[in-house]
Design an enzyme around this catalytic site. Structure first.
Site, short mmCIF file in Angstrom:
data_model
loop_
_atom_site.label_atom_id
_atom_site.label_comp_id
_atom_site.label_asym_id
_atom_site.label_seq_id
_atom_site.Cartn_x
_atom_site.Cartn_y
_atom_site.Cartn_z
N ARG A 156 12.43 -7.74 1.49
CA ARG A 156 11.04 -7.83 1.94
C ARG A 156 10.46 -9.11 1.37
O ARG A 156 10.60 -9.38 0.18
CB ARG A 156 10.22 -6.64 1.43
CG ARG A 156 10.69 -5.33 2.01
CD ARG A 156 9.84 -4.17 1.53
NE ARG A 156 10.49 -2.93 1.88
CZ ARG A 156 10.05 -1.73 1.51
NH1 ARG A 156 8.94 -1.62 0.80
NH2 ARG A 156 10.70 -0.64 1.87
N LYS B 124 2.03 11.67 2.61
CA LYS B 124 3.11 11.34 1.68
C LYS B 124 2.77 11.68 0.25
O LYS B 124 1.60 11.77 -0.14
CB LYS B 124 3.47 9.85 1.80
CG LYS B 124 2.36 8.91 1.38
CD LYS B 124 2.79 7.47 1.59
CE LYS B 124 1.69 6.51 1.14
NZ LYS B 124 1.97 5.13 1.47
N HIS C 73 11.17 10.91 4.94
CA HIS C 73 11.64 9.73 4.20
C HIS C 73 11.52 10.07 2.73
O HIS C 73 10.46 10.52 2.31
CB HIS C 73 10.77 8.50 4.46
CG HIS C 73 10.61 8.13 5.89
ND1 HIS C 73 11.06 6.93 6.37
CD2 HIS C 73 10.05 8.77 6.94
CE1 HIS C 73 10.76 6.84 7.67
NE2 HIS C 73 10.15 7.95 8.04
#
Length: 641
Positions: free
Chosen positions: A364, A466, A512
């Site tokens: 990234r 999340k 995830h």
RNA sequence: GCUGCUGUAGCUCAGUCGGUAGAGCAACUGAUUCGUAAUCAGUAGGUCGGAGGUUCAAGUCCUCUCAGCAGCACCA
């Protein structure tokens, strides 16, 4: 007329309105002197606050938990007053107390230098010595706007402008300094004392917005006692010593250099740790019925367009060209790759939940200012996995994950884990019923795992809620490690499906999840947690065998062989050096066990064992020592089995 | 990315007013065989982050640039 109820239940009746200070003085002159503020029906107020109706009242003194934040806020005002006295062209903006102190944001063309900071601090001491009375004033909002317009202070005008027109605002005045402020404050500047220090100056955007002007933020800290201040400063020094960047270099674990900023060169010792952790995780994932995969490093842009990353994450992606105009992107995440594996063949509901794991190297392009040692890098490896499951399985999979995560954290020595729960954001995919279900499932998973969560409202991903598992480093910085995210969107975008019991095609949900987060960050946190003194199972070199004279080197070599044959990472130090020199060197290198071998040990078939940090050593028969050391270096998941 | 600061030997750092680079540790060589946190002696080691400029002369002054550090912003 007010009846005041005190914390001990005592009541005092007055036939006229009283200030909090009056009540304190009534109770005793000592309390009146010690009082900094008060708590009226639970809310913090100034001592000068006039009480007209019945209420409960508690005095706030230095002993009170809130008192430190109060004087730190006072200290911020003194800082601003000092700055204005020394640099009248400066505009003051906002200055709150924070976790470890306080700051104040200033607007001024010329930067504040280190010398300026010293001068400001000196002036602050003078202002405390002046013992300026701090008074509260109530203005109408319009008066406040007019005041700051006249003074040409646009930052303050903006603050006041945001307040509804007919409301009042409060100001606090001390000496010639006056500031818009909610308060409360101590009654005078002398109450702050002298146990404060300015720490640093750095840029900070006005209102936290990178599109707006940059201000100069001066950080400071304050305590009631001088010794508390010096203890805090000592703590900072100690924290600096365990900084993973220093230890990583000193212990020869890794380095980073200019030509590859944000990427780690792992040295043999660091890589040994890395591999040990990876092996441990692999065993844990195997045991938890994950299947490990490996997906491509570079994938054509078209897949990232489908997944939505090209849209939302383009700025952070590295790309490469191939075959003319073809653009490949280095993967910033593993999820799209995993879906490609999932999509090979037809999946039945019987195959779910399907847990697909990868030690996925991701790239990234992080902003340069974000890079930080090995904690925040541009090339890193996630202990990533995606669980494909049905909506009904979110709950049980979530629980199992939280349990696994906590157990693994415990194995690494972390018991205190903070969890942030991020719920639905404003702009999101999926209907409310689905969100209700997903949020409830995540919540029940955390409850079942016995986790306390703090709510992070509206901070969820656009595709689902999340959990973020946060650890704090030696210098007090928080690092997000593990995560669990519920995703309804990617299976749709990348067309993942399974055949349900009734033969219909359905979308799976994707969870995830990562436990360590990134291998790099995790190792950085471990280094700081243990100040480089890794638990034996993770130590790059676990044992050093050091003969005292040449005459016993062959026996020492035999000891080394015995241990090495059992997988112990052991070295023989047969250099021509004194034993004290070797002990010092290997202690500094933070080797957990040092075995010294002399004539006595050779004769008796023993070894002299010294544990890192111990001043003494014990003599043990070789056989016993070998089995003991094997036990000591066994990874936690393989113990007692 | 933004603001500020920093960049000299492998590491930690010194280097005055611009006058041609220094210490400790580490390394290497030799001596020492010494029982628990530094044995002694010697040797070697630097295009002063990079590029340009000012100057008779630049580690030192100026400009640009790269990287690091602190904070802010960012961290799907």
């Amino acid at each position: 007329m007010p009846v005041i109820t005190l914390p001990d239940g005592a009541k005092r009746q007055y036939d006229h309105p009283v200030t909090a200070l009056d009540v304190a003085a009534d109770i005793g002159p000592g309390l009146a002197k010690a009082a900094l503020a008060a708590r009226l029906d639970g809310a913090l107020i100034d001592l000068s606050h006039v009480i007209e109706t019945d209420a409960t009242l508690a005095m706030v003194t230095a002993k009170d938990d809130d008192a430190l934040a109060l004087i730190r806020h006072d200290c911020a005002h003194v800082l601003a007053e000092a700055v204005l006295e020394l640099y009248p062209e400066t505009q003051v903006t906002i200055g709150p107390s924070i976790d470890n102190g306080f700051y104040y944001d200033f607007y001024r063309e010329a930067p504040f230098s280190a010398d300026d900071l010293a001068a400001i601090e000196t002036r602050m001491h003078a202002i405390v010595d002046r013992d300026e009375v701090i008074t509260r004033e109530v203005w109408t909002r319009d008066e406040a706007v007019a005041f700051y317009r006249k003074n040409d202070e646009p930052f303050k005008v903006e603050l006041v402008d945001a307040i509804p027109a007919n409301e009042t605002v409060t100001f606090y005045r001390q000496g010639d300094f006056i500031d818009l402020c909610r308060g409360p404050h101590a009654p005078s500047t002398a109450k702050i004392g002298h146990a404060f220090k300015l720490m640093s100056v750095a840029g900070a955007y006005w209102r936290g917005d990178s599109n707006r002007p940059m201000l100069q933020r001066i950080y400071g800290t304050a305590f009631f006692q001088e010794k508390e201040l010096s203890a805090y400063l000592t703590m900072l020094e100690e924290a600096e010593k365990r900084d993973h960047r220093k230890l990583g270099k000193a212990l020869e674990l890794f380095h980073i250099q200019e030509e590859a900023t944000g990427s780690v060169f792992w040295h043999p010792k660091g890589w040994t740790m890395y591999r040990e952790i990876e092996s441990y995780m692999r065993r844990r994932l195997d045991a938890a019925n994950y299947q490990e995969v490996k997906t491509p490093q570079m994938i054509d842009r078209s897949l990232w367009e489908k997944s939505g990353h090209w849209d939302k994450f383009r700025e952070n992606m590295f790309t490469a060209e191939s075959e003319g105009d073809r653009i490949l992107a280095l993967k910033p995440m593993n999820c799209p790759g995993h879906v490609q594996i999932y999509r090979q063949g037809i999946t039945s509901y019987r195959d779910l939940p399907l847990r697909m794991a990868e030690f996925g190297s991701c790239h990234r392009n992080e902003p340069s200012g974000a890079l930080h040692g090995i904690m925040r890098v541009r090339a890193f490896t996630q202990d990533d996995a995606h669980i494909f499951c049905t909506e009904d399985q979110i709950d049980s999979e979530g629980r199992a994950f939280c349990d696994l995560l906590l157990d693994i954290y415990r194995d690494f020595g972390f018991d205190d884990v903070r969890v942030k729960f991020s719920d639905r954001p404003e702009t999101r995919a999926g209907d409310d019923a689905t969100w209700d279900k997903a949020e409830a499932a995540l919540e029940s998973a955390t409850n079942a795992a016995g986790l306390d969560t703090t709510l992070n409202p509206g901070e969820g991903a656009f595709y689902g809620p999340k959990l973020e598992f946060v650890l704090r480093d030696a210098i007090g910085r928080d690092w997000q490690c593990g995560t669990l995210q519920v995703d309804f969107v990617l299976p749709e975008r990348l067309d993942a499906e399974y055949v349900a019991e009734d033969g219909s095609r359905q979308r799976p949900v994707m969870l995830h999840r990562a436990i360590l987060g990134s291998m790099e960050r995790w190792i950085g946190i471990l280094i700081e947690q243990y100040a480089g003194r890794m638990p034996p199972w993770l130590a790059p070199v676990q044992v050093v065998v050091a003969p005292i004279t040449d005459a016993v080197t062959s026996y020492a070599a035999e000891v080394r062989e015995r241990l090495a044959a059992h997988g112990v990472r052991v070295q023989l130090d047969s250099r021509n050096e004194k034993i004290s020199y070797k002990v010092r060197e290997h202690s500094v290198a933070k080797v957990p066990f040092i075995i010294a071998i002399g004539e006595r040990e050779q004769q008796d078939g023993t070894i002299a064992l010294r544990r890192l940090g111990d001043k003494n050593q014990e003599t043990i028969a070789l056989d016993a020592a070998v089995s003991m050391l094997i036990e000591e270096i066994t990874p936690p998941d393989l113990k007692n089995s």
